[in-house]
Design an enzyme around this catalytic site. Structure first.
Site, PDB file in Angstrom:
ATOM      1  N   SER A 199      54.503 -13.883 -23.500  1.00 57.12           N
ATOM      2  CA  SER A 199      54.910 -15.167 -22.938  1.00 57.12           C
ATOM      3  C   SER A 199      54.973 -16.175 -24.070  1.00 57.12           C
ATOM      4  O   SER A 199      54.254 -16.036 -25.074  1.00 57.12           O
ATOM      5  CB  SER A 199      53.902 -15.637 -21.883  1.00 57.12           C
ATOM      6  OG  SER A 199      54.141 -16.978 -21.492  1.00 57.12           O
ATOM      7  N   TYR A 246      45.065 -18.131 -19.748  1.00 59.08           N
ATOM      8  CA  TYR A 246      46.335 -17.402 -19.794  1.00 59.08           C
ATOM      9  C   TYR A 246      46.899 -17.387 -21.205  1.00 59.08           C
ATOM     10  O   TYR A 246      47.346 -16.343 -21.699  1.00 59.08           O
ATOM     11  CB  TYR A 246      47.321 -18.039 -18.817  1.00 59.08           C
ATOM     12  CG  TYR A 246      48.646 -17.322 -18.748  1.00 59.08           C
ATOM     13  CD1 TYR A 246      48.745 -16.082 -18.123  1.00 59.08           C
ATOM     14  CD2 TYR A 246      49.795 -17.889 -19.294  1.00 59.08           C
ATOM     15  CE1 TYR A 246      49.960 -15.416 -18.052  1.00 59.08           C
ATOM     16  CE2 TYR A 246      51.011 -17.230 -19.223  1.00 59.08           C
ATOM     17  CZ  TYR A 246      51.092 -15.996 -18.613  1.00 59.08           C
ATOM     18  OH  TYR A 246      52.296 -15.341 -18.544  1.00 59.08           O
TER      19      TYR A 246
END
Length: 233
Positions: A133, A146
């Protein structure tokens, strides 16, 4: 890689990027084995599913054993897509949330990959794709856990490719920006919208990477929506 009749394991297949990816691979004649907590709603003779919790090694090992029993040891492709994220202030992130993100996003990649690498080495070929990501390349407020997991995915991917390239195994990390998926259902600050990339866009990138010539190796691919806020008015 010539994809027809190759065996691909894809994690996190019930929706989003994983679901779009299995549909794309099936069109290329790939035998697709989905590992996930929920089965994809798809009926295809080359699509198989084994209920799997990638955060649990025993669950992964069980699915791996079932996969090689049913389809043979020659798993050509692994796409580590399963992942999750929670939004919260750093000090308000619960231990359960923190552990859940690392166990799924980081440990899951290790559990799945370590089982498949030995046979890929014997075959002198294979391709592992890790879905990272842009959060792994930059800090995002209220997403520390995250971001941390996706930073880890980057480091793991880079070490893997340098270690495995001499065995004919490609390792690619793809870093999507915002994609219109259910990931944002639990992210209060962001609402999924049509200005984001679509899951099938990421699937097309995965397909491109897999179809490259044997001596052509994508390491990192960052993809983002062109107009994340739509056209200017």
């Amino acid at each position: 890689m010539e994809l027809k009749n190759k065996v691909a394991v894809v994690t996190g297949v019930s929706k989003g990027i994983g679901f779009a990816t299995i549909k794309t691979l099936l069109k290329q004649g790939v035998i697709v084995v989905g590992w996930g907590r929920s089965a994809p709603k798809i009926d295809h003779p080359n699509c198989f599913f084994y209920e799997t919790d990638v955060s649990n090694y025993d669950s992964v090992l069980s699915s791996y054993n079932k996969t090689i029993e049913d389809h043979g040891e020659d798993i050509d492709i692994l796409i580590n897509n399963a992942g999750l994220g929670f939004e919260s202030a750093f000090e308000e992130t619960t231990l359960e949330q923190w552990h859940s993100m690392f166990e799924t996003n980081v440990h899951g990649i290790f559990y799945c990959s370590r089982l498949m690498v030995p046979q890929m080495k014997k075959n002198d070929q294979g391709h592992i794709i890790n879905i990272g990501s842009i959060a792994g390349n930059t800090g995002i407020p209220f997403m520390a856990g995250y971001c941390g997991t996706k930073h880890a995915v980057t480091g793991i991917s880079h070490a893997m490719y340098k270690e495995l390239r001499e065995f004919g195994i490609k390792v690619t990390c793809i870093y999507p920006g915002s994609v219109k998926t259910n990931f944002f259902d639990d992210i209060a600050s962001v609402e999924a919208n049509d200005n984001m990339m679509m899951p099938q866009d990421i699937a097309s990138t995965i397909l491109h990477v897999l179809q490259t010539p044997d001596n052509y190796h994508h390491i990192d691919i960052e993809v983002r929506p062109l107009r994340p806020k739509g056209k200017r008015r």
